[in-house]
Design an enzyme around this catalytic site. Structure first.
Site, mmCIF file in Angstrom:
data_model
loop_
_atom_site.group_PDB
_atom_site.id
_atom_site.type_symbol
_atom_site.label_atom_id
_atom_site.label_comp_id
_atom_site.label_asym_id
_atom_site.label_seq_id
_atom_site.Cartn_x
_atom_site.Cartn_y
_atom_site.Cartn_z
ATOM 1 N N GLU A 107 -2.287 -4.822 -3.137
ATOM 2 C CA GLU A 107 -2.525 -3.380 -3.082
ATOM 3 C C GLU A 107 -4.030 -3.193 -3.021
ATOM 4 O O GLU A 107 -4.781 -3.901 -3.721
ATOM 5 C CB GLU A 107 -1.930 -2.675 -4.293
ATOM 6 N N ASP A 122 1.505 -10.355 -2.006
ATOM 7 C CA ASP A 122 1.278 -8.991 -1.546
ATOM 8 C C ASP A 122 0.057 -8.441 -2.278
ATOM 9 O O ASP A 122 -0.206 -8.804 -3.439
ATOM 10 C CB ASP A 122 2.492 -8.098 -1.828
ATOM 11 N N HIS A 156 5.613 -0.473 -3.376
ATOM 12 C CA HIS A 156 4.157 -0.484 -3.228
ATOM 13 C C HIS A 156 3.445 -0.968 -4.486
ATOM 14 O O HIS A 156 2.307 -0.585 -4.744
ATOM 15 C CB HIS A 156 3.630 0.905 -2.823
ATOM 16 N N ASP A 167 6.909 -5.978 -4.431
ATOM 17 C CA ASP A 167 6.948 -6.155 -2.976
ATOM 18 C C ASP A 167 6.997 -7.635 -2.609
ATOM 19 O O ASP A 167 7.651 -8.018 -1.628
ATOM 20 C CB ASP A 167 5.727 -5.488 -2.334
#
Length: 574
Positions: A32, A30, A171, A176
């Site tokens: 960000e 994942d 998040h 995540d």
């Protein structure tokens, strides 16, 4: 239950499944980011977990300096502030470590297109090749498995709650990713009950596919896992489609999965009642057999090569004042092949202009011609034999020079065209010179290709070998531009006895008419490309294989300069 037994629905044995999911390594990751646009926005955090068979093999987590400010709304969403990434490594340091961590694994992400898009952009920006891994998107998989009645949303938080994940998405990249691992395992359990047990079946399952289409995968069960040609047959035994494959069973199975999205092909699969396979020694034999089968059956659902002998040729007419004519039937002294009539006509016009051959279609008598000359005579591009201004003896040298070019004995017409091109450039007629340059380059390429194909097609027998990549050899026996026999000698097998057996069993090929001695242009072209690959060796040949010494091959250096000049948009390039 006997695991080797096939069910009526076309279930495959474990040996046919491919890579079992329990043995597949997944890297669930994942990101960000500072926004939603790869390249324009940057990555602020990467979290990844490597799993196989339900066991966590390793974790990868790091903050990343995106090289740009983090927008306030992103700070509020992720909690990652500018101060947190102050001393974080930049992507050029993080990327190679992540690529090494994920090497050889299947990438998994929730809304994978977003995350892989950023990683591809990072690879491009920092000079790393994107490894093109298999990718599984848990959003797409969830949509295929979970109905709207079971979940109000396919967001990661909703799926994590549905499956009782031990991690609540927040998040942040690593958290995540952990939640996505739980979602992935729950989804794999669901698809396992539907008969999806291998990576290949999982990747095929992701796209939408009708039950009728999936049920037909049993049509591939009898096919071998070897190179060859496959034929889809309809209810009246008609051939619907012909194709080639390195692995017949695997390729044909793909037609019964969602990975096949072409509308016409799905229509063809719906009509098919049987798939026949023809095993071939190697890929070259499969390609040649495909060409021949396309010509024989002309399948309705194939778009290409239904007539591999379809070609156009340039030939001199048999008149007192011969001209160039575009014809469909090859003659011994013709030039070709050309894929389209337009390409043949353009080459004929360029050559006629260079050699000063007439282009009118009138029949001109050898003596006493008295027609009114056309505008080309006024422009100095035709000596007007139609008006009696040029005798047969004066016209003949141009005809001879064209014939010598066709035969590869001399390239005088090409040199004349180049001289005219230089005159245009010297006169600063740059646009006209550029156009003539491109026309001449197309003609030179056509002549060079014709000479290469003809040089191969005139050889009574040529035996060649290509390395198979595993210490063995792939053989081809070629006679008059056609594949007469094909075989292999695997590693450890003495090659020459195999060659002798292939030659003894090879098809008898009699030479025909035309520059290719009766061979089809596409087949001879395939053989030529195979023979000129790196590593291919000539075992023996009945006569020397050589292109004309004075043919268009001598113009290769000029063509390379033209290619460079064209790419630089030089006005002339010569």
């Amino acid at each position: 239950m006997d695991v080797g037994r096939r069910l009526d629905q076309g279930q495959l044995t474990f040996d046919e499944l491919g890579t079992p999911l329990r043995d597949t390594t997944f890297v669930v990751f994942d990101l960000e980011t500072t926004g939603t646009s790869p390249g324009a926005d940057g990555v602020t955090e990467i979290g990844a977990i490597k799993v196989r068979g339900g066991e966590v093999l390793g974790e990868f987590a790091t903050l990343v300096d995106p090289g740009r400010p983090i927008p306030p709304q992103i700070v509020e969403l992720t909690g990652i502030t500018q101060a947190m990434i102050y001393d974080a490594p930049a992507m050029d340091r993080v990327l190679p470590a992540f690529l090494e961590f994920a090497s050889g694994a299947v990438l998994v992400a929730h809304n994978a297109g977003f995350d892989t898009g950023f990683m591809r952009a990072a690879c491009q920006a920092h000079g790393y090749p994107w490894p093109r891994p298999a990718v599984v998107c848990t959003v797409r998989l969830a949509r295929r498995v979970i109905s709207r009645q079971d979940t109000p949303s396919y967001r990661l938080s909703a799926l994590a709650a549905l499956f009782g994940s031990g991690t609540v998405p927040n998040h942040r990249a690593l958290e995540d990713a952990r939640a996505t691992v739980d979602v992935l395992h729950a989804l794999l359990e669901r698809v396992g009950s539907l008969g999806v047990h291998s990576l290949e079946e999982l990747l095929d399952y992701l796209p939408e596919v009708t039950p009728a289409q999936r049920r037909k995968r049993g049509l591939a069960a009898h096919l071998p896992s070897t190179p060859g040609v496959y034929l889809f047959r309809g209810p009246k035994e008609e051939v619907l489609y012909v194709g080639t494959a390195k692995n017949l069973q695997r390729r044909v199975r793909q037609y019964f999965t969602g990975s096949e999205s072409r509308g016409r092909i799905r229509e063809m699969v719906a009509l098919a009642v049987r798939v026949d396979g023809i095993e071939c020694a190697h890929a070259l034999e499969a390609q040649i057999r495909e060409l021949r089968l396309l010509a024989a059956h002309r399948p309705a659902y194939n778009r290409r090569s239904k007539n591999p002998r379809k070609a156009w040729w340039i030939a001199l007419t048999e008149e007192a004042f011969p001209r160039l004519s575009v014809v469909r039937t090859p003659r011994d002294s013709a030039l070709g092949p050309f894929h389209t009539q337009a390409a043949a006509k353009a080459a004929a016009d360029t050559l006629a202009d260079a050699a000063r051959l007439r282009t009118c279609t009138d029949r001109i008598p050898s003596q006493g011609a008295s027609a009114t000359p056309c505008v080309l005579a006024d422009l100095g591009r035709c000596a007007a034999p139609c008006a009696g201004r040029q005798s047969v003896a004066e016209y003949t040298p141009a005809v001879v020079s064209v014939g010598e070019l066709f035969a590869g004995h001399d390239s005088a017409p090409l040199r004349l065209a180049l001289t005219h091109l230089d005159d245009l450039a010297a006169g600063e007629h740059f646009e006209q010179a550029a156009r003539r340059r491109d026309e001449l380059a197309a003609l030179v390429r056509a002549v060079a290709r014709a000479h290469r194909l003809s040089a191969l097609a005139r050889i009574a027998e040529l035996v060649a070998a290509a390395p198979d990549g595993h210490g063995g050899w792939e053989f081809a026996v070629i006679r008059y531009g056609r594949l007469a026999s094909a075989g292999v000698a695997r590693r450890g097998v003495p090659p020459m006895p195999v060659v002798e057996a292939l030659v003894a069993a090879a098809e008898t090929v009699l030479p025909g008419v035309g520059p290719l001695y009766g061979a089809g242009p596409e087949e001879t072209g395939l053989l030529l490309r195979w023979l000129t690959r790196p590593g291919v060796r000539l075992v023996r040949t009945s006569q020397p294989w050589a292109e004309p010494a004075r043919g268009a091959a001598n113009w290769q250096g000029w063509l390379e300069r033209v290619s460079v000049a064209t790419s630089l948009e030089h006005p002339v390039g010569v």
